[in-house]
Each structure stands twice: as structure tokens, then as C-alpha cells.
Design an enzyme around this catalytic site. Sequence first.
Site, PDB file in Angstrom:
ATOM      1  N   LYS A 224       0.500   3.430  -2.912  1.00  0.00           N
ATOM      2  CA  LYS A 224      -0.641   4.334  -3.108  1.00  0.00           C
ATOM      3  C   LYS A 224      -0.212   5.800  -3.056  1.00  0.00           C
ATOM      4  O   LYS A 224      -0.875   6.658  -3.642  1.00  0.00           O
ATOM      5  CB  LYS A 224      -1.709   4.047  -2.043  1.00  0.00           C
ATOM      6  CG  LYS A 224      -2.308   2.646  -2.176  1.00  0.00           C
ATOM      7  CD  LYS A 224      -3.189   2.259  -0.986  1.00  0.00           C
ATOM      8  CE  LYS A 224      -3.687   0.825  -1.134  1.00  0.00           C
ATOM      9  NZ  LYS A 224      -4.398   0.331   0.062  1.00  0.00           N
TER      10      LYS A 224
ATOM     11  N   SER B 142       0.800  -1.235   0.000  1.00  0.00           N
ATOM     12  CA  SER B 142       0.000   0.000   0.000  1.00  0.00           C
ATOM     13  C   SER B 142       0.827   1.276   0.000  1.00  0.00           C
ATOM     14  O   SER B 142       0.281   2.357  -0.230  1.00  0.00           O
ATOM     15  CB  SER B 142      -0.929   0.028   1.218  1.00  0.00           C
ATOM     16  OG  SER B 142      -1.917  -0.957   1.094  1.00  0.00           O
TER      17      SER B 142
ATOM     18  N   TYR C  49      -4.617   3.337   7.795  1.00  0.00           N
ATOM     19  CA  TYR C  49      -5.938   2.722   7.915  1.00  0.00           C
ATOM     20  C   TYR C  49      -6.603   3.182   9.213  1.00  0.00           C
ATOM     21  O   TYR C  49      -6.561   4.375   9.534  1.00  0.00           O
ATOM     22  CB  TYR C  49      -5.831   1.186   7.868  1.00  0.00           C
ATOM     23  CG  TYR C  49      -4.997   0.680   6.731  1.00  0.00           C
ATOM     24  CD1 TYR C  49      -5.341   0.957   5.409  1.00  0.00           C
ATOM     25  CD2 TYR C  49      -3.854  -0.073   6.969  1.00  0.00           C
ATOM     26  CE1 TYR C  49      -4.568   0.489   4.355  1.00  0.00           C
ATOM     27  CE2 TYR C  49      -3.078  -0.539   5.923  1.00  0.00           C
ATOM     28  CZ  TYR C  49      -3.447  -0.250   4.623  1.00  0.00           C
ATOM     29  OH  TYR C  49      -2.679  -0.712   3.599  1.00  0.00           O
TER      30      TYR C  49
ATOM     31  N   TYR D 278      -3.639  -2.376 -10.088  1.00  0.00           N
ATOM     32  CA  TYR D 278      -3.523  -2.277  -8.630  1.00  0.00           C
ATOM     33  C   TYR D 278      -2.623  -3.382  -8.056  1.00  0.00           C
ATOM     34  O   TYR D 278      -1.733  -3.124  -7.249  1.00  0.00           O
ATOM     35  CB  TYR D 278      -4.918  -2.324  -8.001  1.00  0.00           C
ATOM     36  CG  TYR D 278      -4.899  -2.309  -6.509  1.00  0.00           C
ATOM     37  CD1 TYR D 278      -4.556  -1.157  -5.803  1.00  0.00           C
ATOM     38  CD2 TYR D 278      -5.207  -3.456  -5.777  1.00  0.00           C
ATOM     39  CE1 TYR D 278      -4.524  -1.148  -4.421  1.00  0.00           C
ATOM     40  CE2 TYR D 278      -5.174  -3.449  -4.395  1.00  0.00           C
ATOM     41  CZ  TYR D 278      -4.835  -2.299  -3.722  1.00  0.00           C
ATOM     42  OH  TYR D 278      -4.796  -2.285  -2.348  1.00  0.00           O
TER      43      TYR D 278
ATOM     44  N   VAL E 266       1.052  -3.715   3.950  1.00  0.00           N
ATOM     45  CA  VAL E 266       0.991  -4.994   4.664  1.00  0.00           C
ATOM     46  C   VAL E 266       2.239  -5.840   4.476  1.00  0.00           C
ATOM     47  O   VAL E 266       2.383  -6.885   5.109  1.00  0.00           O
ATOM     48  CB  VAL E 266      -0.248  -5.839   4.271  1.00  0.00           C
ATOM     49  CG1 VAL E 266      -1.517  -5.189   4.764  1.00  0.00           C
ATOM     50  CG2 VAL E 266      -0.284  -6.092   2.785  1.00  0.00           C
TER      51      VAL E 266
END
Lengths: 310, 310, 310, 310
Positions: free
Chosen positions: C67, C64, C243, C191, C261
Amino acid sequence: MAELEKALADIAAEMAARTDRGNVATYIPQLGKIDPQKFGIAVATNDGSVLVAGDADEAFSIQSISKVFTLTLALGEVGDALWKRVGREPSGNPFNSIVQLEHENGIPRNPFINAGAIVISDIMLAGHRPRETIGEIVRFVRFLADDDTIAIDHAVAASEQATGFRNFALANYMKSFGNLRHPPELSLGVYFHQCAIAMSCRQLAMAGRFLANDGRHPETGHSVVSAERARRIASLMLTCGHYDGSGEFAFKVGIPGKSGVGGGILGIVPGVGSMAVWSPGLNANGNSQLGSIALEMLAKAMNWSIFAPR
Amino acid sequence: MAELEKALADIAAEMAARTDRGNVATYIPQLGKIDPQKFGIAVATNDGSVLVAGDADEAFSIQSISKVFTLTLALGEVGDALWKRVGREPSGNPFNSIVQLEHENGIPRNPFINAGAIVISDIMLAGHRPRETIGEIVRFVRFLADDDTIAIDHAVAASEQATGFRNFALANYMKSFGNLRHPPELSLGVYFHQCAIAMSCRQLAMAGRFLANDGRHPETGHSVVSAERARRIASLMLTCGHYDGSGEFAFKVGIPGKSGVGGGILGIVPGVGSMAVWSPGLNANGNSQLGSIALEMLAKAMNWSIFAPR
Amino acid sequence: MAELEKALADIAAEMAARTDRGNVATYIPQLGKIDPQKFGIAVATNDGSVLVAGDADEAFSIQSISKVFTLTLALGEVGDALWKRVGREPSGNPFNSIVQLEHENGIPRNPFINAGAIVISDIMLAGHRPRETIGEIVRFVRFLADDDTIAIDHAVAASEQATGFRNFALANYMKSFGNLRHPPELSLGVYFHQCAIAMSCRQLAMAGRFLANDGRHPETGHSVVSAERARRIASLMLTCGHYDGSGEFAFKVGIPGKSGVGGGILGIVPGVGSMAVWSPGLNANGNSQLGSIALEMLAKAMNWSIFAPR
Amino acid sequence: MAELEKALADIAAEMAARTDRGNVATYIPQLGKIDPQKFGIAVATNDGSVLVAGDADEAFSIQSISKVFTLTLALGEVGDALWKRVGREPSGNPFNSIVQLEHENGIPRNPFINAGAIVISDIMLAGHRPRETIGEIVRFVRFLADDDTIAIDHAVAASEQATGFRNFALANYMKSFGNLRHPPELSLGVYFHQCAIAMSCRQLAMAGRFLANDGRHPETGHSVVSAERARRIASLMLTCGHYDGSGEFAFKVGIPGKSGVGGGILGIVPGVGSMAVWSPGLNANGNSQLGSIALEMLAKAMNWSIFAPR
């Protein structure tokens, strides 16, 4: 019988005159093309008669009504083990809600919302190729209705396959919790095809007779399911058969029913008979607007509420 | 009748032997003191008989079963206008959930969850002082049961008043949406007292007879509510009477019922009779564990499922 | 500089000794194979130095963290129109929650939860084939890090493609609301590949420098993004970068960060430098357990909190 | 300093001309009477200056801005044990949402939503009567602002007490989970009074100085809280200070802030100073519409974003 015949004719006449007919489902493009003026109704009584009115012999997409038949089949195959993967409670949410799955570990609330029916499709796939499972479902419906002309409308199935993103979401979501055993697209393949079965009100009423007759095929007397199972399927239809409008339908109509976004509703009066109604326009909960009213009128005229002394 | 007598005796015997009896509700301290070994059952048939077994003459706290009686009263007072402030759908949530209220503007899903019953209490308060409304409810229940000894257990009412924070939350929350007309503590005062009515299984079965008899008092024949209304109340009991275990109860027992956290359940078989069962231990959904099983056995033994041909 | 060098060495030593290292993510099978003893840390200061400790030159799956880079790229392509399809608020839910999408019409809360990043991938796909978009992302990261050896770990990408059912659910769900323009599997293809980029702490720290330097490439001085945009990306990292543990990270560490992660975290101290840490074990919120602690120690030792007077 | 003076004058002039001013909160009747044309702004710098523009000396209801001061006080009394009863994460929900409490066992997400602040009030009540606790809060705010004229507007407090049903719901709901130690009406009594403190922009800016100065009172140099705690409170303001608009405020303004439904916002620039703005009209998230814009302009003009290199 004359009383029932008159009731059906009266209802068909009144429904033809209604102008507020709800909205035809458009999220499946193929369904959006149906004429909202259509209305049909049929009753198959346990003593062998079939009475109809309106467009009762025109086939339409049964959509979620198919969930009654696949639940019956799947229970026959795996028995009550099925209930480890699907619940038996009303959802309190729209038919395609995904929220409940997040809160309850991917176990859908009941077999009559989309997520639940997709799990049922997955259960029926065990040991089979999708084509075989789809064939089995069609053969079962033909057997129940005593009518070999019943078939899948492949244009509808293709339409759903191409645009059913929310069902893809539900299936993949349950798969992430381990509650689908097959690749989501295979379970969905079965699901989209069962929903695309085209039947007339007459055929549907015929196919539902076993549920009004304690599980036995009314003509042959052969047992399709046990009496207890037939009653339990009917109870699920009452509590969960109209998505988040199930309470309302039970309150106003008082008979177990299962609706589909094609505008059809299958209704069951235990000991009396099975009935089907069709009007393509839907109300806010996604159930046939005139179909619900028509069954309310019919149940009232014939005193068919299961909550009435008999 | 001998068949029913035997069924009740068998059930009472079997229930006495069970060791897994669920857990007595402790969130109302006064209820936590009840002996979990208690078990009673009673049936009042439409032809005037009353049969009982076990501790059927011992009074217990009827709690949420009272919601059936207050709904009946409130419908008599304001008619279908009531449904503007309370829904008719299963909630898909625990009995004391507040989530649904936030998503649906303070309109509770149905009159049988706590929030819905508090609105009903608020409706009955209109133009009255709480004491008057409470008196009216007690008189109504006495009338239905033909028994002037029925009374409120004030220790239970006080216990709920002192500890019912979640109900205070629900009431204030609905008030913030304008769905209570009176100060929350007044509506709750009525609510806590109606829940604290103490009745035996025999008295409850007697009080429920009008619902099994199309709304008429079985002895006098006088109409308590219209036939249509009686059926609709029964339909709400079936779809919403056991909180988030309503689908399960309909599936397994197949008769309209309403449970209370005191361990009682009132059941209705239209045209046949009314019944009550009591066992204080609750299952995970807050319904009497042995009570549910006892009614399942009774319905099976007597073929009383409303989903069975009759 | 000696102070920073000592801080990094101290931290690496202390982290090596820790036994409670969290749990390595196993839902992507390929990630489950990583040795939980690994720990690396690197800082690239705005004045051109790079200091490292531990396994700082071993590549891991950035997941992530990617991103941040794709958001930067997509903003460059479509500008603030991007914010019509993705929100800017913390989600208050786990990284892969779907509930929020149902309540907010398929608009993800921010670009750093999975759903938001999938929309970003979809935006970047416009006019391109997936392979081209993936190539563009890799080239951008190589450019930022001044390192042409950075590459995608195709085994990880394939692993996610085969098991990422929840991401398939999110993508199809947003597609059902019309918030993806391409077939879900194409947007997901981009993705999954961006997440599978493998980088070392050193490379990540290098790649993040522009965010600590008001959007300018520290060596060339060329503007990667405007100063305002760099600050806004940093603010999103602070409020949404971890998150449902973002508030906690801001509270304890006090610098904008983005976790993955794979166990990596990228941190930014505006005006000072960029840093990366890696330890594969995750805490309950899915963020690197030791990585969070290491950055807390580093920020404290160097007085780098953005909430401190400078 | 001339630069800041000009910036404030420019902002006040531009804000006076704006016609789209949001909507004054009406759910507290007393607040609904405020003139929406009001606008004030004040900055208290760490070097001891105070600059103002517009209606900066008119007192208004600080409402939720008080939560910054009570959190500071409560942390001083019970320390980090406070965090067992209140979380530190953005809520992803409106300021008065109750949904989150049901899903997370009555633990509010952070101290800046209503539920969290009510728990803080409950913590401060320990060993005190409500009147004492309210007195302590007022004295603390007077001390921080160096101004003994600051007082509670009792009409506002009474107005909230009489109509704050949703806060009563939140308090009773948390009480049902055991997360209030006192009767809900007592904790709410404290809460309603702290919200009803009336202060001007000048007073608020003065009161916030310790947060911009690492916890020390800027004139005396005495420590109000530790440097670490001051930073952590600022981080909570950034991530949670504007309810479900916190991400947006961080994105656009880039400084820690806390808003109130009275239309005020307190802002902190660590190392630089504290500021307050007031305009009664609110945006959709319940934050001052012009106040947010004014702080965005000010932060930009002065380059005060905490995400900018300094």
C-alpha cells in the site's frame, strides 16, 4: 362487509387527494420509473371475500414482502435450526446496515432485513440450483394466492443484479463469517429474483391469508404451517417488518405488517383476514408513506388493532 | 376459570423444580440479596377475578416495570409532545447502552430503556420538587392497584443512588444534548425511587388491568387513559418491553410485557386481563429467566397470544 | 556501520530463540503454510550500504506493505485530488472494519487500511486494464528496489481472490456509495495482485530508500516524489501504518512503518535509511509480533526514534 | 535565529490578515467571550532563547494542553502501570465520544481524549484530596515554565463544572466499569481545574522544553522524565494530540503537538525546541484553525518536520 367496503373506498379517495406522497425508491433504477400517483388496497377476509379499491389489480414489485414467503418456506425445510443463523430481534438500524453484522459475527438480527433474507435464500439453496429454488418460491406464492399468473419481473431482477452493490457487500461480509454456505452471487441470485416477483394488492392479500388463519389455507383448510409458526411469523412482522420504523408502525397501526421498497405493505389481522396496500412513494425509513397511513386508517375504522380487546 | 387456576398451579409447580434459574442482578447490591428460589404468578381478569400461585403476595422491586406507569402518567400530563424527546423504536442494544444516544443526538429510542425512562422522569418533574413527583407516582400506582399499602423500598433507592453510575452517565449525556430540563441528579432521584417501588405479583397484576381493558379502570369503569393510548402503550410493551430480548419475547410468548431487573414481568392480554410473574434470576438480556418461560407456558395454555385468531 | 552490523546480528540471534512468535495468518490459506520460525532483517542506509541478518534473502508475501508503493504511484498520477476519496486519519478500528464506512459515507479513513487501498487500486485503474495496472505496480517496485527479479506469487493472489470475501464486501460497499469507479472485481483484482508481490527483506529495504531520502532515489539522485510528499507518506505510515496498533508502534518503536499480514514490516528513518523485517507470526492487531519487537530493539540500539533529538 | 525571528513575524502578520478564523468554542460559556482576533506565537529553543510574536504574552485557557503535563506527572507517580487503565491508540472518534468506551469496557483509547485525561486525574488523586492534586499540577507547570505567576482561572473552572455534562457522563460511565477509583465528581474536580490553567504562549513554550530535550530541564539539565519517556509522550502527541484531526496535523505539520479548545497548541521539535501558538477560533475537529496553519508554516519555513532528514 359494507362497512369494510366503505372504509376502503374512503381511504382510496383520500389517498388520491394527498400531495405529499413520499419518494419513489431510485436506488433500483427500474423501480424509479413507477408513477407515484398509483394507489391500491385489497382485503381478503377469512370468510372468503376479497374487497378492493384503487389500483388493486395492478402488479408491482413486492421486494421485501417476499421475505415473509421465503421465511415460511425455509422454516418448512429446516425448521427451528434456521434460528442459529438468523436472529429474531429488531435491528435498531436501517434495512441495509452492515454495522450490526460486524458487531455480531455475521449473524443478521432478523429475517426481514436484507442480510437476514439473504441468509434465508442461502438456506433454501441447499441441494438445489438457483433456478430450482427461484422456481420453488414462485410456485409457493402462486399456491398461496391461488393464482398461476404471478411471475418475476426479470427487468427488475436484472436491475438489482447490476446495481445491488450493498447487497453484494452484505452477502460477502456474511460469507467471510461463514454464515453463507454457497457462493454469495448464487444466494444473491435467488434473493434478487424473489424480490422481483410482481404481484397486485389482490394477489398479495390472497397470499397472506394463511397467516391470518392460524397457518391454514382458508379455502382448502389444509395446513401451510402450524398455528404456532403462523403466530410467530406474525410476531416477527410486528417487531421487525418495517425496518427501523417497526415500532412506529406497531404504535400507530397495531397490526403485523411487512413492507417493501416497491411501495407495498402486507398486513395481517389474526382471525380476520389479510390485506395489502400499494403506493410507491416511501417515507424516511423506506416504508410506503401513504400505505402506512392507509393501513392506520383502515385498522382504526375496523377496530383491527391486535392491541384492542376483541 | 378452573382451567386458568390449574394452569397457574402447574406452572408454579414446574418452576419450583427448575434448577437453571438465571442469575440475580448484582449491580444493584440490594437486589443481590434476594433468594433466587422465589417464584410468584398472578392474573387479574377483566371480569374482576384474581388468581395466584407461588409467592404471589411477596413484594419485590418492580424496577423497570415502573416505566409503564410513569409513561402513562407523563402522557397524561404532556400528551404526544412527549414523543419529541423520546422515540418509539426498539433499540437493538442493551438496556443501558449509551452508543445510540451519541448517534441520535441524545434522543433515547423508546421510553422503556433506561435513558428513555429518565427523560420521562424529567418530564414529570416540570413544576414540581422531586419529592412531589415521587409521591404522585406512588399514589398513581396505589390507585391503579386499589392498594394503599404499596410503598417505596428506600434501601433499594439508596442502593441505586449510590451505585447507579451508568444511569448518571446516561442522564448527564442527555443533559449535554439539552434533552433533560432539570439537573440530572433530580431527574435521577425520581427515576431511582420509581424503580424502587416494591409490589407483589398480585398488586402488579391489579395495577395493569387498565391496559387490558382499553384504558378503563375495570371496577369503576372510569377512563385512566383513552382506548387508543392504552393500545399504543401495549404496542410499545410488545416491541420494546424486554430490552434487546423484545423480539424473542414477542416470538415465544406473544403478549405485550414489561420486565424489570428485579425479576418481575407485567403482561397484558387485551380484553382478557393483566398478569404478573416474579422470579429473581435473569437471562442474558436482563429479563427474568423463569418469568419468561412461565408466561410462555401460560399464554400457550390459555391461547392468549395476540397473534392468534380470537 | 559495525555498530549496525552487530545490532542486526544480536537481534537475529535473540529472535531465533523466542518461542512466543504470534500466530501465522490463516485467513489467506496460502499464507498459513509459511514456517513460523523464519526471521529476516535488512537495512539499506542512505549512503548506499545494505546490511542483513537471518532469512533476509527469502521472499515472502508483502501484502499490505504494497500500500505504500501504490499510494506513492497514485499520488503521482492524480495528486492531492486523491484525498477527496480517502481520508488521512487513523481508523480506531481493525484493518478490515466496515463500520467506519457506514458512518462516513463510504470514504475510508486512510490509504493503509484495506478499504483505502482498494480505492487507491481503483484510482490507478483509470484508463487501464487491470493487467496493465498490475504490471505498472510491479515495474515501479522493481525500479525502486533496483531488482528485476521481483514478481507476483500467483498462488497467493488466487488464494485471496477465492477467499477474500471481506474485501469483496468492502469494495461492494464503497461502490454502493459511488467511491469506486470500476466494477468492484476489477479494482479488487489489482488489489489482490499487489498484495501478492513477493519480496525479501533486502529487496523491501532497497525499495523503501526514497522515503528516507526526501523522495530521491539514493543512487541516481532522481526524484521519485517531492520531499514534501515523501514526508507526508512517512507521517501516514507513523499514524496509520499498523492498523489499530499504530499508536503502540509509534510509542514503542518511534519510526514510520508499514506492516503486512505476511509478517513483514517496512520502516523508515528519515535521513538515515530504510529497513525491513520479516517474521510470519502476528500479534492481536495483525502485525508481525517479532518484527515489531525487532524494530523496537533496532531503533533503541541505533537511537533512530524520530522523537529523539538528532 | 534571525531566520526564526523573521518566520514568526511573517506568520503573525499573515494570521492577523486572515478573516476565516474558525469558531470560538461556546460549550464552555466562559471561553465564548474570548476575542477571536487574538493570535500569539512563541518558540523556546533548546539553547535557551525565547522568540515571540503577536499576543504571545496574553494568558489563555490551556484546556486539553494540560493533558500533556498531567500525563507526565502521573507516569512519574505510577509508571507504566498507568497503561492498564488508558490505551495508546488514536481514537478515530471526536474528543468527547462515549461510543468507544462502551465497546472497550470503559478503557479510554489514549490519555489525550477527555475520557483518558479524566482517568489520569483519578490516578493522581490517589492518597490526596482534590485541592492537593490541583496544587501539585500547578506547581509542576510553574516549575516547567520557570514562572510562578501561572494560575488557574477559577471562573473558567466553575463554568466547566456547571456545564460539563458530557464530561460528567464520561466519568460516571467509566466509573460503572470500575475504571475510576474515586467519586466521579472528585476526579472531575481535578480535571476541570487543570483545564482551567491560564498560560501565555511564552509560558507554554517554556513549559514544553523538556519534551524537546530528551526529558531534561534545559537550564538546569535536571531530568524531568527519562529520555525514553519524553520520546513516548511526544509520539502520543503526534498520533493522538489533535483528537480526530491528529492524522491531518501529522500529515501537514509533521511535529508532535497537543491542542486545546481554548485555541492553543503546544508543539515539540525534538532536539530543537518547544513552541506554542494561540488563536481562539477552532476548526471542525476542535483544533485551533489558525494555530494549525501557523505551525504548518513555521515547520515548513524552519524545516522542522520530524519526517524530514536532519
